[in-house]
Design a protein around this motif. Structure first.
Motif, short mmCIF file in Angstrom:
data_model
loop_
_atom_site.label_atom_id
_atom_site.label_comp_id
_atom_site.label_asym_id
_atom_site.label_seq_id
_atom_site.Cartn_x
_atom_site.Cartn_y
_atom_site.Cartn_z
N ASP A 2 53.94 39.76 16.73
CA ASP A 2 52.81 40.45 16.24
C ASP A 2 52.86 39.40 14.53
OD1 ASP A 2 51.77 41.95 17.94
OD2 ASP A 2 53.01 44.06 17.52
N ILE A 3 53.75 40.05 13.87
CA ILE A 3 54.33 38.63 12.99
C ILE A 3 53.60 37.30 12.30
CG2 ILE A 3 55.51 38.96 10.84
CD1 ILE A 3 55.99 41.33 10.97
N LYS A 4 54.53 36.86 13.83
CA LYS A 4 53.79 35.68 13.50
C LYS A 4 52.91 35.52 14.04
CE LYS A 4 57.16 33.48 15.76
NZ LYS A 4 58.40 32.04 17.24
N GLN A 5 52.23 36.35 15.00
CA GLN A 5 50.85 35.32 15.36
C GLN A 5 49.83 35.19 14.47
OE1 GLN A 5 50.20 34.41 18.09
NE2 GLN A 5 47.33 33.77 17.80
N ARG A 6 49.76 36.74 13.84
CA ARG A 6 50.06 36.62 12.69
C ARG A 6 49.41 36.05 11.11
NH1 ARG A 6 49.84 42.76 8.56
NH2 ARG A 6 48.02 42.29 7.64
N LEU A 12 53.86 29.88 3.98
CA LEU A 12 54.84 31.55 3.69
C LEU A 12 54.60 32.59 4.46
CD1 LEU A 12 53.04 31.27 0.27
CD2 LEU A 12 55.78 30.27 0.87
N GLY A 13 53.59 32.33 5.60
CA GLY A 13 53.76 33.62 6.54
C GLY A 13 54.06 34.62 5.97
N VAL A 33 56.12 50.11 14.81
CA VAL A 33 57.10 51.10 13.66
C VAL A 33 58.42 49.57 13.65
CG1 VAL A 33 59.57 52.44 13.08
CG2 VAL A 33 57.16 53.19 14.34
N TRP A 34 58.99 49.18 15.19
CA TRP A 34 59.62 47.71 13.95
C TRP A 34 59.39 46.96 13.56
CZ3 TRP A 34 63.86 45.65 13.87
CH2 TRP A 34 63.94 43.62 14.03
N ARG A 35 57.40 46.53 13.94
CA ARG A 35 56.53 45.65 12.82
C ARG A 35 57.43 45.90 11.60
NH1 ARG A 35 52.36 45.43 16.20
NH2 ARG A 35 51.31 47.19 14.13
N GLN A 36 56.57 47.07 11.47
CA GLN A 36 56.53 47.54 9.91
C GLN A 36 58.20 47.53 8.98
OE1 GLN A 36 53.75 48.37 8.42
NE2 GLN A 36 53.01 47.88 10.45
#
Length: 276
Positions: free
Chosen positions: A37-41, A47-48, A125-128
């Motif tokens: 999710d983070i990588k795709q966003r 800087l990601g 929750v893991w993403r946060q």
């Protein structure tokens, strides 16, 4: 077996806890999805996710500097206070706001992939938590500039943070189920959380209220549970004394919240795929 018998069997506490257990056991799935999710966003970004860190740091410095001048507070004390407050708040805020849409946002997966519902909550929750880990770098930098008086008691922030993460899970479960059935819940929560932000000591503190002669407001704000959640993590990291009342309130809220989550999972878990 009739449809009514099947529905009755699905509404058992054993199956509700089984969903939570089976979802947690699929760690490889939700750990991978949360990271993706983070990588795709931030795909094609240099800087990601550190853009969120920069945004949070900029806001913390701006608000901390402004309010320290307005209320004549020491910048070396108020800036770390505001920074930690914002970082912790972002974690809690996401659990509430994004948690309300967790099942709606994963409609395709829920309908096509036979996984426990809790997988989507663990993923959120893991993403946060990953974003929290990025943001805490801001406090580390500020702590280097304005050294904090840490002791062994400061390690209490570890169980406090774990407790907040556990609360994020039940919050996303309860509000996610409610908002899937009643879509007005999501915008209502957004407005409520915005109000609670200003009612929670994040950019202001008790000294601010005392300076303004608002001791009565200080007593009213004690009924805001988010005050206690923020303080159990912030106080030890600032080297401040722990207050038992904050832990008592958080533990009571955690117990009540998980009871509500268990009931919601027992009664409505099987209906979520139809509601989305």
């Amino acid at each position: 077996m009739t449809i009514l018998d099947a529905a009755a069997q699905s509404k058992t506490m054993t199956r509700a806890w089984g969903d939570l257990r089976d979802g947690f056991n699929k760690r490889e799935l939700w750990l991978h999805l949360g990271w993706q999710d983070i990588k795709q966003r931030y795909r094609r970004s240099v800087l990601g996710p550190f853009w969120i860190t920069i945004a949070t740091g900029t806001m913390a410095v701006a608000l901390g500097g402004l309010y320290s001048k307005l209320f004549k507070l020491e910048l070396s004390e108020h800036l770390p206070y505001v920074t930690l407050g914002l970082i912790i708040w972002n974690l809690i805020n996401a659990a509430i706001i994004e948690g309300a849409d967790v099942f709606v946002a994963n409609e395709g997966l829920i309908k096509q992939l036979p996984t426990p519902l809790s997988v989507h909550v663990y993923r959120l929750v893991w993403r946060q938590v990953l974003l929290f880990a990025h943001n805490i770098i801001i406090f580390v930098i500020i702590a280097i500039i304005f050294p904090q008086h840490w002791t062994w008691a400061s390690l209490a922030f570890i169980p406090a943070l774990a407790l907040i993460v556990a609360n994020c899970v039940w919050v996303a479960l309860v509000f996610g189920i409610l908002a899937t059935r009643y879509r007005d819940i999501s915008p209502l929560l957004f407005s409520l959380v915005q109000l609670l932000f200003y009612m929670t000591p994040i950019i202001w503190n008790d000294a601010t209220l005392r300076q303004q002669g608002a001791e009565g407001w200080a007593k009213i704000i004690e009924f805001n549970p988010l005050l206690h959640y923020v303080d159990i993590v912030r106080a030890p990291l600032l080297g401040a004394d722990q207050e038992l009342r904050h832990w008592i309130v958080v533990l009571v809220c955690t117990t009540v919240g998980w009871i509500c989550a268990a009931f919601a999972m027992r009664q409505y878990r099987a209906r979520v795929p139809y509601w989305v």
